[in-house]
Design an enzyme around this catalytic site. Structure first.
Site, PDB file in Angstrom:
ATOM      1  CB  SER A 123       0.111 -15.288  40.628  1.00  0.00           C
ATOM      2  OG  SER A 123       0.552 -16.438  39.965  1.00  0.00           O
ATOM      3  CE1 TYR A 147       1.790 -17.384  45.656  1.00  0.00           C
ATOM      4  CE2 TYR A 147       1.195 -18.164  43.468  1.00  0.00           C
ATOM      5  CZ  TYR A 147       1.762 -17.203  44.281  1.00  0.00           C
ATOM      6  OH  TYR A 147       2.294 -16.066  43.723  1.00  0.00           O
ATOM      7  CE  LYS A 151       0.118 -14.091  45.383  1.00  0.00           C
ATOM      8  NZ  LYS A 151       0.564 -12.915  46.114  1.00  0.00           N
ATOM      9  CG  ASP A 293       5.314 -27.961  35.319  1.00  0.00           C
ATOM     10  OD1 ASP A 293       4.999 -27.074  36.133  1.00  0.00           O
ATOM     11  OD2 ASP A 293       6.496 -28.232  35.017  1.00  0.00           O
TER      12      ASP A 293
HETATM   13  P1  NAD Z   1       9.970 -12.963  47.818  1.00  0.00           P
HETATM   14  O1  NAD Z   1       9.748 -14.105  48.747  1.00  0.00           O
HETATM   15  O2  NAD Z   1      11.332 -12.731  47.299  1.00  0.00           O
HETATM   16  O3  NAD Z   1       9.480 -11.609  48.512  1.00  0.00           O
HETATM   17  C1  NAD Z   1       8.430 -11.558  49.439  1.00  0.00           C
HETATM   18  C2  NAD Z   1       8.893 -10.703  50.613  1.00  0.00           C
HETATM   19  O4  NAD Z   1       7.829 -10.613  51.557  1.00  0.00           O
HETATM   20  C3  NAD Z   1      10.104 -11.276  51.352  1.00  0.00           C
HETATM   21  O5  NAD Z   1      11.054 -10.266  51.558  1.00  0.00           O
HETATM   22  C4  NAD Z   1       9.525 -11.797  52.675  1.00  0.00           C
HETATM   23  O6  NAD Z   1      10.464 -11.713  53.720  1.00  0.00           O
HETATM   24  C5  NAD Z   1       8.348 -10.875  52.862  1.00  0.00           C
HETATM   25  N1  NAD Z   1       7.226 -11.463  53.622  1.00  0.00           N
HETATM   26  C6  NAD Z   1       6.653 -12.676  53.460  1.00  0.00           C
HETATM   27  N2  NAD Z   1       5.640 -12.835  54.324  1.00  0.00           N
HETATM   28  C7  NAD Z   1       5.558 -11.692  55.052  1.00  0.00           C
HETATM   29  C8  NAD Z   1       4.721 -11.235  56.101  1.00  0.00           C
HETATM   30  N3  NAD Z   1       3.740 -12.018  56.588  1.00  0.00           N
HETATM   31  N4  NAD Z   1       4.940  -9.991  56.616  1.00  0.00           N
HETATM   32  C9  NAD Z   1       5.933  -9.207  56.143  1.00  0.00           C
HETATM   33  N5  NAD Z   1       6.763  -9.588  55.140  1.00  0.00           N
HETATM   34  C10 NAD Z   1       6.575 -10.810  54.615  1.00  0.00           C
HETATM   35  O7  NAD Z   1       8.928 -13.140  46.614  1.00  0.00           O
HETATM   36  P2  NAD Z   1       8.834 -12.328  45.249  1.00  0.00           P
HETATM   37  O8  NAD Z   1       9.235 -13.233  44.158  1.00  0.00           O
HETATM   38  O9  NAD Z   1       9.482 -11.019  45.374  1.00  0.00           O
HETATM   39  O10 NAD Z   1       7.263 -12.158  45.143  1.00  0.00           O
HETATM   40  C11 NAD Z   1       6.600 -11.010  45.647  1.00  0.00           C
HETATM   41  C12 NAD Z   1       5.101 -11.177  45.489  1.00  0.00           C
HETATM   42  O11 NAD Z   1       4.787 -11.420  44.123  1.00  0.00           O
HETATM   43  C13 NAD Z   1       4.503 -12.360  46.278  1.00  0.00           C
HETATM   44  O12 NAD Z   1       3.257 -11.973  46.774  1.00  0.00           O
HETATM   45  C14 NAD Z   1       4.337 -13.417  45.215  1.00  0.00           C
HETATM   46  O13 NAD Z   1       3.293 -14.309  45.524  1.00  0.00           O
HETATM   47  C15 NAD Z   1       3.999 -12.593  43.992  1.00  0.00           C
HETATM   48  N6  NAD Z   1       4.341 -13.271  42.724  1.00  0.00           N
HETATM   49  C16 NAD Z   1       5.634 -13.653  42.496  1.00  0.00           C
HETATM   50  C17 NAD Z   1       5.944 -14.297  41.306  1.00  0.00           C
HETATM   51  C18 NAD Z   1       7.346 -14.763  41.020  1.00  0.00           C
HETATM   52  O14 NAD Z   1       7.523 -15.550  40.085  1.00  0.00           O
HETATM   53  N7  NAD Z   1       8.362 -14.341  41.747  1.00  0.00           N
HETATM   54  C19 NAD Z   1       4.950 -14.511  40.342  1.00  0.00           C
HETATM   55  C20 NAD Z   1       3.642 -14.101  40.612  1.00  0.00           C
HETATM   56  C21 NAD Z   1       3.361 -13.451  41.814  1.00  0.00           C
HETATM   57  C1  WQD Z   2       9.126 -22.831  34.229  1.00  0.00           C
HETATM   58  C2  WQD Z   2       9.340 -23.966  33.218  1.00  0.00           C
HETATM   59  C3  WQD Z   2       9.034 -26.156  34.158  1.00  0.00           C
HETATM   60  C4  WQD Z   2      12.451 -26.072  36.878  1.00  0.00           C
HETATM   61  C5  WQD Z   2       5.753 -20.766  38.958  1.00  0.00           C
HETATM   62  C6  WQD Z   2       4.426 -20.446  39.572  1.00  0.00           C
HETATM   63  C7  WQD Z   2       3.964 -19.105  39.066  1.00  0.00           C
HETATM   64  C8  WQD Z   2       4.972 -18.040  39.374  1.00  0.00           C
HETATM   65  C9  WQD Z   2       6.311 -18.424  38.854  1.00  0.00           C
HETATM   66  C10 WQD Z   2       4.257 -17.269  41.577  1.00  0.00           C
HETATM   67  C11 WQD Z   2       8.303 -25.092  33.327  1.00  0.00           C
HETATM   68  C12 WQD Z   2      10.455 -25.972  33.702  1.00  0.00           C
HETATM   69  C13 WQD Z   2      11.485 -25.778  35.935  1.00  0.00           C
HETATM   70  C14 WQD Z   2      13.485 -27.001  36.532  1.00  0.00           C
HETATM   71  C15 WQD Z   2      12.476 -27.241  34.346  1.00  0.00           C
HETATM   72  N1  WQD Z   2       5.111 -17.819  40.774  1.00  0.00           N
HETATM   73  N2  WQD Z   2      11.486 -26.350  34.704  1.00  0.00           N
HETATM   74  N3  WQD Z   2      13.446 -27.550  35.268  1.00  0.00           N
HETATM   75  O1  WQD Z   2       5.997 -23.298  37.150  1.00  0.00           O
HETATM   76  O2  WQD Z   2       5.835 -21.610  35.256  1.00  0.00           O
HETATM   77  O3  WQD Z   2       5.587 -20.826  37.561  1.00  0.00           O
HETATM   78  O4  WQD Z   2       6.664 -19.724  39.304  1.00  0.00           O
HETATM   79  O5  WQD Z   2       3.190 -16.766  41.367  1.00  0.00           O
HETATM   80  O6  WQD Z   2       2.772 -18.800  39.697  1.00  0.00           O
HETATM   81  O7  WQD Z   2       3.508 -21.454  39.191  1.00  0.00           O
HETATM   82  O8  WQD Z   2       7.812 -21.528  36.791  1.00  0.00           O
HETATM   83  O9  WQD Z   2      10.258 -21.504  36.753  1.00  0.00           O
HETATM   84  O10 WQD Z   2       9.083 -23.337  38.039  1.00  0.00           O
HETATM   85  O11 WQD Z   2       9.033 -23.367  35.542  1.00  0.00           O
HETATM   86  O12 WQD Z   2      12.488 -27.778  33.237  1.00  0.00           O
HETATM   87  O13 WQD Z   2      14.372 -27.327  37.318  1.00  0.00           O
HETATM   88  O14 WQD Z   2      10.606 -24.586  33.485  1.00  0.00           O
HETATM   89  O15 WQD Z   2       8.593 -27.464  33.888  1.00  0.00           O
HETATM   90  O16 WQD Z   2       8.055 -25.556  32.036  1.00  0.00           O
HETATM   91  P1  WQD Z   2       6.254 -21.941  36.642  1.00  0.00           P
HETATM   92  P2  WQD Z   2       9.114 -22.426  36.862  1.00  0.00           P
END
Ligand code: NAD
Ligand code: WQD
Length: 336
Positions: A123, A147, A151, A293
């Site tokens: 991430s 978190y 990572k 933020d």
């Molecule tokens: P998500 O929660 O939709 O998907 C994660 C999946 O993993 C789910 O289906 C959940 O049931 C499963 N899971 C969680 N813990 C588990 C465990 N201990 N054993 C087996 N299964 C488990 O999340 P996502 O948005 O698809 O994210 C996927 C990955 O990408 C995560 O590792 C997240 O940290 C990373 N990531 C997501 C974002 C984002 O914005 N969505 C950004 C950066 C990194």
């Molecule tokens: C985006 C923008 C908020 C909600 C997070 C994690 C990142 C990744 C994705 C996992 C910002 C603004 C938000 C709302 C708003 N996940 N906002 N009203 O914070 O960039 O990233 O999720 O790895 O690691 O930190 O994403 O979608 O929450 O916010 O104005 O109701 O929208 O302030 O500027 P963020 P976000």
């Protein structure tokens, strides 16, 4: 066969469709902690490939061993984990356990089964407060939340393992802000409870599940005063995983790379694009800044292009159109 942990989640399910379309057969392991079983049939139908499913926790070594036994796993894509930054501050034990222990157990099971290639969901939060923008992969690392620390901790573990074992290769992909859905609208993002992230909140306001969007802060040092992020279409992110997998399977070495577009979009620009594409109005009001933020961040996306031959090709309007296809056809998300 590719083992996909967390393959029923938001990013995993879209990547599973892209992997099937590329002709790969899949073994999905998910504990359903944050996903629904209905996803499985839909991604099978969209991908048209072979997807086996095992409901198990990645911290359960015996279950992983059993799932891998008798199958020729070429590589693992590891999406399973917990992902809410705010929740990680309140519940650090759960985050360290799921994200660190989960990965450790998975790597031990892989070593025992002779599987030596891993694509890991990292991430952009590993960078922390920007010293410069865009973030390159060489930007100093300053993970702040539990978190983000998990990572970065896994990235470090992968570096140590690759240094110790010449057979082991990994791709640590630092995602920026993935949004959107498969263009069919059959699969998409379905967070439980009130969404913490901007875009699912916005689409739920648009579909009438929530009353109004609060824009967190309007006086940031950005062109329109609202927060700027690098939104990337979830299907571009899925294609990036396929490129990373090929890189590993062709033994081109380990890599840590950003997956972003290189372009920043503000909250107000995103709302305007969504309104333009859908013809809807999204009621919104301004509120105070959200704790923790950052005003603005976006990726330097050139390493992934140079090393993996991948770059994002879809724009903000595609993300809005496809997310709306999903949300409007599934106003309450997946069925139970
Ligand atoms: P998500 O929660 O939709 O998907 C994660 C999946 O993993 C789910 O289906 C959940 O049931 C499963 N899971 C969680 N813990 C588990 C465990 N201990 N054993 C087996 N299964 C488990 O999340 P996502 O948005 O698809 O994210 C996927 C990955 O990408 C995560 O590792 C997240 O940290 C990373 N990531 C997501 C974002 C984002 O914005 N969505 C950004 C950066 C990194
Ligand atoms: C985006 C923008 C908020 C909600 C997070 C994690 C990142 C990744 C994705 C996992 C910002 C603004 C938000 C709302 C708003 N996940 N906002 N009203 O914070 O960039 O990233 O999720 O790895 O690691 O930190 O994403 O979608 O929450 O916010 O104005 O109701 O929208 O302030 O500027 P963020 P976000």
């Amino acid at each position: 066969m590719i083992l996909v942990t967390g393959g029923l989640g938001y990013l995993g399910s879209h990547t599973c469709v892209a992997l099937q379309r590329a002709g790969l057969s899949l073994l999905v392991v998910d504990n359903l902690a944050n996903s629904r079983i209905a996803v499985l049939e839909r991604m099978r139908a969209l991908g048209g490939g072979e997807v086996e499913f095992v409901q198990a926790d990645v911290r359960d070594r015996a279950a992983l061993d059993a799932a891998m036994r008798g199958r020729r796993i070429e590589a693992v894509m590891h999406f399973a984990g917990l992902k809410a930054v705010g929740e990680s501050v309140a519940r650090p034990l759960e985050y360290y356990d799921n994200n660190l222990t989960g990965t450790l157990v998975l790597l031990q099971a892989m070593a025992a089964a002779g599987v030596h290639a891993l694509v890991f969901s990292s991430s952009a939060t590993v960078y922390g407060e920007p010293a410069f923008l865009p973030y390159t992969e060489e930007h100093p690392l300053n993970p702040v939340s539990p978190y983000a620390v998990t990572k970065r901790g896994v990235e470090r573990l992968l570096e140590d393992l690759a240094a110790a074992d010449a057979r082991f290769r990994y791709a640590a992909l630092r995602y920026f802000n993935p949004i959107g859905a498969h263009p069919s609208g059959r699969i998409g993002e379905d967070p439980r409870g009130i969404p913490g992230n901007l875009f699912p909140y916005l689409t739920q306001v648009a579909v009438g599940r929530l009353d109004q969007l609060t824009v967190h802060g309007r006086e940031y040092d950005t062109p329109d005063g609202t927060g700027v992020r690098d939104y990337i279409h979830v299907m571009d992110l899925a294609d990036g995983h396929l490129a990373a997998l090929r890189h590993l399977l062709e033994a081109r070495g380990s890599i840590t790379a950003n997956l972003g577009t290189g372009r920043g979009t503000s909250v107000l620009e995103l709302i305007a694009a969504f309104e333009r594409v859908t013809g809807l109005r999204v009621p919104h009001a301004f509120g105070p800044r959200r704790d923790g933020d950052i005003a603005s961040y976006y990726a330097d996306a050139r390493l992934a292009e140079r090393a993996l031959g991948w770059r994002a090709s879809r724009g903000i309007e595609d993300m809005c159109r496809d997310a709306w296809a999903w949300q409007s056809a599934n106003p309450s998300g997946y069925p139970d």
